[in-house]
Enzyme design. Structure first.
Site, PDB file in Angstrom:
ATOM      1  N   GLU A 162      -2.218  10.032  -0.620  1.00 31.72           N
ATOM      2  CA  GLU A 162      -1.212   9.155  -0.002  1.00 31.72           C
ATOM      3  C   GLU A 162      -0.759   8.121  -1.022  1.00 31.72           C
ATOM      4  OE1 GLU A 162       1.023   8.392   2.021  1.00 31.72           O
ATOM      5  OE2 GLU A 162       0.126   7.727   3.912  1.00 31.72           O
ATOM      6  N   ASP A 163       0.473   7.639  -0.894  1.00 31.26           N
ATOM      7  CA  ASP A 163       0.943   6.633  -1.850  1.00 31.26           C
ATOM      8  C   ASP A 163       0.390   5.247  -1.550  1.00 31.26           C
ATOM      9  OD1 ASP A 163       2.443   6.461   0.493  1.00 31.26           O
ATOM     10  OD2 ASP A 163       4.392   6.293  -0.498  1.00 31.26           O
ATOM     11  N   ASP A 166      -0.869   0.474   4.103  1.00 36.89           N
ATOM     12  CA  ASP A 166      -0.341  -0.857   4.407  1.00 36.89           C
ATOM     13  C   ASP A 166      -1.096  -1.384   5.636  1.00 36.89           C
ATOM     14  OD1 ASP A 166       1.427  -3.016   5.122  1.00 36.89           O
ATOM     15  OD2 ASP A 166       2.998  -2.094   3.932  1.00 36.89           O
ATOM     16  N   PHE A 215       6.781  -5.898  -1.034  1.00 34.94           N
ATOM     17  CA  PHE A 215       7.326  -4.552  -0.846  1.00 34.94           C
ATOM     18  C   PHE A 215       7.509  -3.862  -2.196  1.00 34.94           C
ATOM     19  CE2 PHE A 215      10.021  -1.057   0.295  1.00 34.94           C
ATOM     20  CZ  PHE A 215       9.424  -0.639   1.476  1.00 34.94           C
ATOM     21  N   ARG A 228      13.259   6.261  -5.603  1.00 38.20           N
ATOM     22  CA  ARG A 228      12.350   7.357  -5.958  1.00 38.20           C
ATOM     23  C   ARG A 228      12.626   7.809  -7.389  1.00 38.20           C
ATOM     24  NH1 ARG A 228       9.667   8.494  -1.015  1.00 38.20           N
ATOM     25  NH2 ARG A 228      11.061   8.766   0.747  1.00 38.20           N
TER      26      ARG A 228
HETATM   27  N1  HPA Z   1       6.751   0.294  -0.336  1.00 40.95           N
HETATM   28  C1  HPA Z   1       7.174   1.511   0.079  1.00 40.95           C
HETATM   29  N2  HPA Z   1       6.736   2.100   1.193  1.00 40.95           N
HETATM   30  C2  HPA Z   1       5.817   1.437   1.919  1.00 40.95           C
HETATM   31  C3  HPA Z   1       5.328   0.182   1.533  1.00 40.95           C
HETATM   32  C4  HPA Z   1       5.836  -0.429   0.346  1.00 40.95           C
HETATM   33  O1  HPA Z   1       5.449  -1.541  -0.061  1.00 40.95           O
HETATM   34  N3  HPA Z   1       4.425  -0.188   2.478  1.00 40.95           N
HETATM   35  C5  HPA Z   1       4.379   0.837   3.379  1.00 40.95           C
HETATM   36  N4  HPA Z   1       5.212   1.805   3.068  1.00 40.95           N
HETATM   37 MG    MG Z   2       4.559   6.452   2.620  1.00 35.03          MG
END
Ligand code: HPA
Ligand code: MG
Length: 249
Positions: A162-163, A166, A215, A228
């Protein structure tokens, strides 16, 4: 005269340096902990690195240059490869934001497999997309759109890639969903975990960086599908936030 019995093997004492330890690498190796990016970290100026011209107004600062991300990803790949040591796993990419991390992480597991010699970790790849929504009672709920049949993971080791974590709601709901398929073991690697008061306390097994509550965009993280195409992880500017609000590419 003294006769030597050459057939009798000698039993080396414990800790003898010439004898390879029989303990597994995974028992000896200490996995790394998340690299902390402090709240007061100002980041790097945009003009210290190369940034696409179409984003110059849209970014406040560079939080993590791509090179540093890749160096950290290399260490995560080592931690992960040593964890699996001679077992296979299914790598599950959470699209779209996870694709860069997924590709770069698995590249380095492949490199480990090419170079390590003694052990290697076979893996396969699966891809999912998640639509998260929040119901009236504010509990996280997800709809998982699999590109592959998730029945594939039954009885298998799964590594979710996962990226960013949050609030943690999406991941907790995804883990709950995957239980339906009775995998053998599920581990989670997230490149980022955000320090936010909205966190539900969920902590992944492997974390690249713990970041301030700002963010982030770039390295496949998006804002309304923008950014992206940005290599470095940056903090979006107010200008960027306004420009691309409700204006997906
Ligand atoms: N950036 C991009 N996508 C996200 C973030 C963020 O900081 N937090 C949750 N999804
Ligand atoms: Mg995501």
């Amino acid at each position: 005269s003294v006769e030597l019995d050459l057939q009798t093997p000698t039993i080396p004492s414990k800790g003898c340096s010439s004898v390879r330890s029989h303990r597994k690498m995974s028992e000896l190796h200490k996995p790394s902990t998340a690299l902390q990016i402090p709240d007061n970290f100002k980041g790097y100026p945009l003009n210290s690195f190369c940034v696409p011209a179409h984003y110059t107004e849209d970014l406040a600062e560079i939080l993590l240059p791509c090179g540093l991300i890749l160096d950290r990803v290399e260490r995560l790949a080592k931690d992960i490869a040593i964890h699996y040591e001679d077992q296979s796993f299914r790598a599950l990419c959470v699209l779209k934001g996870g694709y860069k991390f997924f590709a770069d992480l698995l590249d380095r597991v492949r490199q480990y497999n090419r170079l390590s010699g003694q052990s290697s970790v076979p893996f396969s790849t699966d891809f999912i997309r998640i639509q998260s929504y929040v119901d009236d009672k504010s509990t996280g709920n997800v709809r998982v759109i699999g590109l592959d049949n998730l029945e594939n993971i039954r009885g298998k080791n799964v590594l979710i890639v996962e990226d960013i974590i949050d609030t943690g709601r999406t991941m907790v709901a995804l883990l709950e969903h995957l239980k339906l398929y009775e995998p053998r073991e599920v581990k989670v690697a997230s490149l980022f975990v955000k320090r936010t008061p909205l966190s539900n306390g969920y902590k992944p097994d492997y974390v690249g960086f713990e970041t301030p509550d700002r963010f982030l965009v770039g390295y496949a993280l998006d804002y309304n599908e923008r950014f992206r195409d940005l290599s470095h992880v940056c903090v979006i500017s107010d200008t960027g936030r306004k420009k691309y609000a409700n204006d997906p590419m």
